[in-house]
Design an enzyme around this catalytic site. Structure first.
Site, PDB file in Angstrom:
ATOM      1  CE  LYS A 191       9.665 -18.534  -3.551  1.00 35.95           C
ATOM      2  NZ  LYS A 191      10.986 -18.302  -3.005  1.00 35.95           N
ATOM      3  NE  ARG A 242       8.406 -15.646   1.573  1.00 36.45           N
ATOM      4  CZ  ARG A 242       8.634 -15.325   0.293  1.00 36.45           C
ATOM      5  NH1 ARG A 242       7.638 -15.189  -0.533  1.00 36.45           N
ATOM      6  NH2 ARG A 242       9.856 -15.158  -0.139  1.00 36.45           N
ATOM      7  NE  ARG A 288      18.020 -13.525  -6.607  1.00 33.62           N
ATOM      8  CZ  ARG A 288      16.835 -14.005  -6.240  1.00 33.62           C
ATOM      9  NH1 ARG A 288      16.326 -15.071  -6.816  1.00 33.62           N
ATOM     10  NH2 ARG A 288      16.177 -13.438  -5.257  1.00 33.62           N
ATOM     11  NE  ARG A 301      14.739  -9.320  -4.740  1.00 28.96           N
ATOM     12  CZ  ARG A 301      13.981 -10.410  -4.749  1.00 28.96           C
ATOM     13  NH1 ARG A 301      13.594 -10.939  -5.887  1.00 28.96           N
ATOM     14  NH2 ARG A 301      13.594 -10.980  -3.627  1.00 28.96           N
ATOM     15  NE  ARG A 354      14.914 -12.631   0.753  1.00 29.48           N
ATOM     16  CZ  ARG A 354      15.219 -12.572  -0.542  1.00 29.48           C
ATOM     17  NH1 ARG A 354      16.336 -12.022  -0.941  1.00 29.48           N
ATOM     18  NH2 ARG A 354      14.399 -13.078  -1.431  1.00 29.48           N
TER      19      ARG A 354
HETATM   20  P1  AMP Z   1      10.209 -13.145  -2.995  1.00 33.21           P
HETATM   21  O1  AMP Z   1      10.305 -12.334  -4.247  1.00 33.21           O
HETATM   22  O2  AMP Z   1       9.161 -14.220  -3.049  1.00 33.21           O
HETATM   23  O3  AMP Z   1      11.554 -13.650  -2.530  1.00 33.21           O
HETATM   24  O4  AMP Z   1       9.694 -12.147  -1.834  1.00 33.21           O
HETATM   25  C1  AMP Z   1      10.428 -10.978  -1.513  1.00 33.21           C
HETATM   26  C2  AMP Z   1       9.959 -10.423  -0.168  1.00 33.21           C
HETATM   27  O5  AMP Z   1       8.573 -10.088  -0.236  1.00 33.21           O
HETATM   28  C3  AMP Z   1      10.072 -11.358   1.012  1.00 33.21           C
HETATM   29  O6  AMP Z   1      11.381 -11.392   1.571  1.00 33.21           O
HETATM   30  C4  AMP Z   1       9.066 -10.727   1.973  1.00 33.21           C
HETATM   31  O7  AMP Z   1       9.594  -9.533   2.521  1.00 33.21           O
HETATM   32  C5  AMP Z   1       7.946 -10.315   1.020  1.00 33.21           C
HETATM   33  N1  AMP Z   1       6.944 -11.386   0.835  1.00 33.21           N
HETATM   34  C6  AMP Z   1       6.664 -12.041  -0.340  1.00 33.21           C
HETATM   35  N2  AMP Z   1       5.691 -12.941  -0.155  1.00 33.21           N
HETATM   36  C7  AMP Z   1       5.343 -12.882   1.157  1.00 33.21           C
HETATM   37  C8  AMP Z   1       4.421 -13.584   1.975  1.00 33.21           C
HETATM   38  N3  AMP Z   1       3.650 -14.563   1.480  1.00 33.21           N
HETATM   39  N4  AMP Z   1       4.345 -13.246   3.289  1.00 33.21           N
HETATM   40  C9  AMP Z   1       5.100 -12.277   3.800  1.00 33.21           C
HETATM   41  N5  AMP Z   1       6.019 -11.571   3.095  1.00 33.21           N
HETATM   42  C10 AMP Z   1       6.140 -11.859   1.780  1.00 33.21           C
END
Ligand code: AMP
Length: 220
Positions: A13, A88, A127, A160, A171
């Site tokens: 993404k 999400r 990663r 990370r 996740r």
């Molecule tokens: P990402 O970088 O998009 O993989 O997001 C990393 C983390 O941020 C996720 O595992 C969640 O803990 C939090 N997060 C990001 N976007 C959302 C969202 N729309 N709703 C809830 N938690 C989020």
């Protein structure tokens, strides 16, 4: 133009939304980056979410909806934006039309980047991220020029916290349970563009772009 990029963690993404933002002149809004920024800056929100983020859990809907509502009001979003990582949950998806109405923007397409879980697990294992500038690398797919060192700023690369193996599994489970239903929801609305996310990054971008240009959206 408003686009949503959806996909499991590690589906691509982030890199696809950055590239699409560049090509279409849109602002990329990554909710994960915004939340990591709060953690790095030690804000009140950052302190509140650290344990949830590190465990790979979703942060509460009201918090993230508030963050997105504020972000899209900024001037750089006036002509459109790409949401990377939002919505999400169904509650977030239901809050989105209200947020868009406040900005006068309309949702154009929801792009779902589809990657099997086995491929995700392979990708996530390896990663690397630069804690100083945020650049991403991968030991197999795009290794840094010097092992363990950021090409952009020379800092030591780290894993990370939420990319550690057991967290990735949770996740992924969260993605299937909470986020997959939204994809079906947008499919029913006729807004969905499904793209195979396995393969060359540039070829995947090309598939998305031609789908967008053709206005091709497949109901689920
Ligand atoms: P990402 O970088 O998009 O993989 O997001 C990393 C983390 O941020 C996720 O595992 C969640 O803990 C939090 N997060 C990001 N976007 C959302 C969202 N729309 N709703 C809830 N938690 C989020």
């Amino acid at each position: 133009m408003v686009l949503i990029l959806m996909g499991a963690p590690g589906a691509g993404k982030g890199s696809q939304s950055r590239e699409l933002a560049r090509r279409f002149g849109l602002t990329q809004i990554s909710t994960g980056d915004i939340l990591r920024g709060h953690m790095a800056d030690g804000t009140e929100i950052g302190v509140r979410i650290t344990d949830m983020m590190n465990a790979g859990e979703l942060v509460p809907d009201d918090l993230i909806v508030g963050i997105v509502r504020e972000r899209v009001r900024e001037g750089d979003c006036r002509d459109g934006f790409i949401l990377d990582g939002f919505p999400r949950t169904l509650a977030q998806a239901k809050a989105l039309p209200g947020i868009l109405a406040e900005t006068g923007n309309v949702l154009d397409t929801v792009i779902s980047i589809e990657v099997p879980d086995a491929v995700i697990l392979y990708r996530m294992n390896g990663r690397l991220v630069c804690p100083a500038c945020g650049a991403m690398f991968h030991v197999h797919y795009y290794p840094p020029r010097k092992a363990g060192v950021c090409d952009s700023c020379g800092s030591a690369l780290t894993l990370r916290e939420d990319d550690k193996a057991h967290t990735v599994l949770s996740r992924l489970a969260t993605y299937h349970e909470r986020t997959q239903p939204i994809i079906d929801y947008y499919g029913g609305e006729g807004l969905l563009l499904r793209v195979d996310g396995v393969g060359d990054k540039a070829a995947i971008t090309a598939e998305i772009v031609s789908g967008l240009e053709a206005g091709v959206k497949w109901p689920k």
